[in-house]
Enzyme design. Structure first.
Site, PDB file in Angstrom:
ATOM      1  N   ASP A 311       0.767   4.282   9.837  1.00  0.00           N
ATOM      2  CA  ASP A 311       0.215   3.188   9.146  1.00  0.00           C
ATOM      3  C   ASP A 311       0.339   1.495   9.881  1.00  0.00           C
ATOM      4  O   ASP A 311       1.155   1.746  10.780  1.00  0.00           O
ATOM      5  CB  ASP A 311      -0.046   3.066   7.398  1.00  0.00           C
ATOM      6  CG  ASP A 311      -1.500   2.601   6.462  1.00  0.00           C
ATOM      7  OD1 ASP A 311      -2.799   2.075   7.960  1.00  0.00           O
ATOM      8  OD2 ASP A 311      -1.273   2.868   5.929  1.00  0.00           O
ATOM      9  N   GLU A 505      -8.555  -2.167   0.086  1.00  0.00           N
ATOM     10  CA  GLU A 505      -7.369  -2.249   0.521  1.00  0.00           C
ATOM     11  C   GLU A 505      -6.724  -3.350   0.853  1.00  0.00           C
ATOM     12  O   GLU A 505      -7.208  -3.909   1.260  1.00  0.00           O
ATOM     13  CB  GLU A 505      -6.858  -1.370   1.363  1.00  0.00           C
ATOM     14  CG  GLU A 505      -6.963  -1.791   2.911  1.00  0.00           C
ATOM     15  CD  GLU A 505      -6.134  -1.470   3.813  1.00  0.00           C
ATOM     16  OE1 GLU A 505      -4.794  -1.023   3.170  1.00  0.00           O
ATOM     17  OE2 GLU A 505      -6.484  -1.210   4.982  1.00  0.00           O
TER      18      GLU A 505
HETATM   19  C1  BGC Z   1      -8.054  -3.885   9.568  1.00  0.00           C
HETATM   20  C2  BGC Z   1      -7.619  -2.879   8.897  1.00  0.00           C
HETATM   21  C3  BGC Z   1      -6.610  -2.308   8.780  1.00  0.00           C
HETATM   22  C4  BGC Z   1      -5.860  -3.975   8.090  1.00  0.00           C
HETATM   23  C5  BGC Z   1      -4.679  -3.782   7.072  1.00  0.00           C
HETATM   24  C6  BGC Z   1      -7.465  -5.188   9.293  1.00  0.00           C
HETATM   25  O1  BGC Z   1      -7.685  -6.404  10.117  1.00  0.00           O
HETATM   26  O2  BGC Z   1      -9.254  -3.759  10.701  1.00  0.00           O
HETATM   27  O3  BGC Z   1      -8.183  -1.261   9.498  1.00  0.00           O
HETATM   28  O4  BGC Z   1      -5.656  -1.862   7.760  1.00  0.00           O
HETATM   29  O5  BGC Z   1      -6.067  -4.883   8.935  1.00  0.00           O
HETATM   30  O6  BGC Z   1      -3.365  -4.453   8.549  1.00  0.00           O
HETATM   31  C1  BGC Z   2      -4.999   1.149   6.367  1.00  0.00           C
HETATM   32  C2  BGC Z   2      -5.123   2.994   7.018  1.00  0.00           C
HETATM   33  C3  BGC Z   2      -6.187   2.973   7.908  1.00  0.00           C
HETATM   34  C4  BGC Z   2      -5.892   1.976   8.210  1.00  0.00           C
HETATM   35  C5  BGC Z   2      -6.658   1.989  10.324  1.00  0.00           C
HETATM   36  C6  BGC Z   2      -4.169   0.499   7.268  1.00  0.00           C
HETATM   37  O1  BGC Z   2      -4.412  -0.147   6.434  1.00  0.00           O
HETATM   38  O2  BGC Z   2      -4.042   1.463   4.985  1.00  0.00           O
HETATM   39  O3  BGC Z   2      -5.692   3.902   5.765  1.00  0.00           O
HETATM   40  O4  BGC Z   2      -5.837   4.540   7.832  1.00  0.00           O
HETATM   41  O5  BGC Z   2      -5.401   0.764   7.861  1.00  0.00           O
HETATM   42  O6  BGC Z   2      -7.355   1.353  10.218  1.00  0.00           O
END
Ligand code: BGC
Ligand code: BGC
Length: 611
Positions: A311, A505
């Site tokens: 991840d 998230e």
């Molecule tokens: C990114 C996401 C990533 C998240 C987690 C964001 O800046 O755009 O893709 O999942 O950071 O660190």
């Molecule tokens: C998320 C994933 C995602 C990745 C790339 C992460 O923060 O947990 O689900 O695929 O970012 O954007």
């Protein structure tokens, strides 16, 4: 084997038996058939080149385009907000992909890049893509064939930009609806997740991975991401732990296997090419550093032949120094690392670790072979292959045909929770008063992971709002609208479209799931105007709705329906009879706990409810 027969087998057999049935029927799906080719190619590669295959920077962190050559990069991704500089339109995305892929094709190795993106409910980063309901809604459809069709269309729209890898399906099995990623899961029940996750995998990867309309799929987040204990999640305000996201899943192995593993077993049976180890821990050990979970369970016991992609910056979360973090994860079985600005450091450190013997060369070879096997299966190693985007696919991007399938998904995902006083279905006569913050807002109805990472209210992309859908369906009626529910007096019926604003998230964990005061006020205003009220709830999880339960004559759960709001209208007017059944249990507002296993949890509508 045809799809329905396969689905039947997968859902009725035990996991291990299902796996061998699918395997026997599908020997051509096995990545090991490319083993000799991949091994041969890897035997000719330098350590640098192999480690390059194991490196996936976010394109926005790429220090120089020439790093694709210098670091022999095997892959790039666009994270949630990693967009083309020229905009989020179809052309900009296609150009972005071609720009990087052309550079990879101009290297000595000439191994095409895998380009990954979160196509979770359609090609959701691109303006104008059809946006499907988030998985929580699809779970209520209980329709594997439809889920497969939606994923097929997603794959085609992704390929229209050239991109060849989707970080989907999410086969999480959320156990606590306070988690901000609840909507990414099809259901709280592994039985539903294992069938629909398999269907989505099949839709994304198509009949064969070398089909130009297929994308590589990625089952995530392995394992137990939906089972974390409250209060073990991301730190807030210094060291204090909060919520559920990225927390610790505290349970014995039998429970972990029973609830959180089945989705992976069926995805593997469908030939899923990649799996994403999760940020969360299992009994205090980070999944991304657990050789027991990655190598022991997944690769050895379940026979997973694809490769593991970490991840986003998950390395940063592991204990120890940078060097220890890398050694732990790679030695545990991680094959490719998703990373931002520290990719050069990762590449050099991994090389050092190999030179000093902390990471055995055999592990690097295994990772490189696994990655190349997948590339061979996708036809990417074919010297004659064409790897730039096929722009002839632009004409079907976001097309009416694609939207029609999404509209069907919306119809089948809606759940009629309550229906009293014959107010449902709505008659297309008289005056219909529509209200609420989610009635005329594409952004709210699409939720998180739509154009931006966290999503946003307003009009981030094209589509039909629920209000526009109602207007189009009820041409014979007068349709009025006020966001706050005022001016409903004299209407024959009121439709309050209320619920949540977008989140994703990290930011979506909530302890209070009561409806906003603003939403309750909308229902109250219409009710006191003497109008029967239909409440349509747009949300990423069941909400606590006791404040409107008695006032609303009809209550419909619409989840996060996506860009096709006319699918909601189809159900409201009875043009499509409701068929959706809850994929999550719905709690009562007076519950003292929102953990289903807790005695303080009280059920308002059981799992499977739907009138
Ligand atoms: C990114 C996401 C990533 C998240 C987690 C964001 O800046 O755009 O893709 O999942 O950071 O660190
Ligand atoms: C998320 C994933 C995602 C990745 C790339 C992460 O923060 O947990 O689900 O695929 O970012 O954007």
């Amino acid at each position: 084997m045809d799809t329905s027969r396969r689905q039947f087998l997968l859902s009725s057999l035990g996991a291990a038996a299902a796996l061998s049935v699918a395997r026997a029927a599908d020997d051509q799906r096995r990545f090991t058939q490319f083993d000799p080719h991949a091994r041969h190619r890897v035997s000719e590669m330098s350590v640098d080149e192999k480690i390059g295959q194991m490196t996936q920077p976010d394109q926005m962190s790429l220090a120089s385009l020439d790093d694709i050559d210098k670091y022999h990069l095997g892959s790039l991704l666009s994270g949630g907000d990693s967009d083309p500089k020229s905009g989020n339109d179809l052309l900009s995305w296609t150009d972005l992909y071609d720009h990087y892929q052309s550079r990879a094709l101009a290297t000595k190795q000439r191994i095409p890049l895998l380009y990954g993106i979160d196509a979770l409910h359609g090609h959701n980063n691109v303006i104008g893509a059809v946006i499907f309901p988030h998985n929580i809604g699809l779970g209520c459809s209980r329709n594997a064939a439809l889920v497969e069709q939606a994923a097929r269309i997603t794959a085609i729209e992704v390929r229209a930009t050239g991109i060849n890898w989707a970080f989907a399906p999410c086969v999480t099995v959320p156990q606590d609806i306070r988690w901000g990623r609840t909507y990414e899961g099809f259901s709280e029940s592994p039985d539903l997740v294992k069938v629909l996750g398999a269907a989505a995998t099949r839709g994304l990867q198509g009949k064969a991975l070398d089909d130009p309309l297929s994308v590589l799929a990625c089952a995530k987040h392995y394992v137990g991401d939906g089972g974390t204990s409250f209060g073990t999640g991301l730190p807030r305000g210094g060291k204090q732990r909060f919520g559920l996201d990225q927390g610790d899943t505290r349970m014995d192995e039998a429970t972990l296997r029973k609830i959180h593993l089945p989705g992976y077993i069926t995805a593997i049976a469908m030939g899923v090419g990649t799996i994403m180890p999760s940020y969360n821990s299992w009994n205090g050990v980070k999944c991304s550093a657990s050789s027991r979970l990655l190598t022991g369970l997944l690769k050895q016991e379940l026979g997973f032949e694809g490769f593991l992609i970490s991840d986003y910056n998950a390395l940063d979360e592991l204990p120890g120094t940078r060097k220890q973090q890398i050694a732990q994860s790679i030695n545990a079985g991680m094959d490719m690392v998703m990373i931002t600005d520290r990719y050069r450091e990762y590449y050099n450190t991994l090389k050092e670790l190999v030179q000093e013997g902390t990471v055995p060369m055999s592990r690097i070879d295994d990772a490189a072979v696994r990655i190349l096997r997948v590339k061979f299966s996708m036809g990417l190693m074919n010297p004659e292959g064409k790897f730039l985007a096929d722009r002839s696919l632009h004409k079907s991007f976001g097309s009416p045909e694609h939207r029609q399938v999404a509209r069907q998904c919306v119809r089948e995902s809606l759940v009629l929770l309550k229906n009293e006083k014959q107010a449902f279905p709505v008659k297309k006569t008289g005056r219909i008063h529509v209200a609420g913050k989610c009635a005329d807002d594409i952004g709210n109805q699409c939720g998180g992971w739509t154009i931006t990472w966290q999503g946003q209210s307003g009009e981030p992309t094209k589509g039909t709002t629920i209000l526009a859908g109602i207007r189009a369906a009820a041409r014979g009626a007068q349709v009025s609208f006020s966001r706050d529910g005022s001016s409903a007096e004299g209407a024959s019926i009121g439709i309050a479209v209320i619920g949540e604003k977008p989140y994703a998230e990290m930011q979506g964990d909530r302890t209070d799931l009561h409806l906003d005061a603003e939403d309750v006020a909308v229902v109250n205003r219409m009710k006191s105007a003497g109008v029967p009220v239909i409440a349509v709830i747009v949300s990423g999880r069941p909400m606590l709705i006791d404040s409107i339960l008695e006032k609303a004559d009809v209550i419909v759960a619409a989840w996060l329906p996506g860009s096709e709001g006319d699918g909601v209208a189809d159900v409201l007017f009875g043009d499509y009879k409701p068929t959706g059944k809850l994929s999550f249990t719905w709690p009562r507002g007076d519950s003292t706990s929102l953990e289903r296993s807790d005695p303080g949890y009280k059920t308002l509508f059981p799992f499977g409810h739907g009138l």
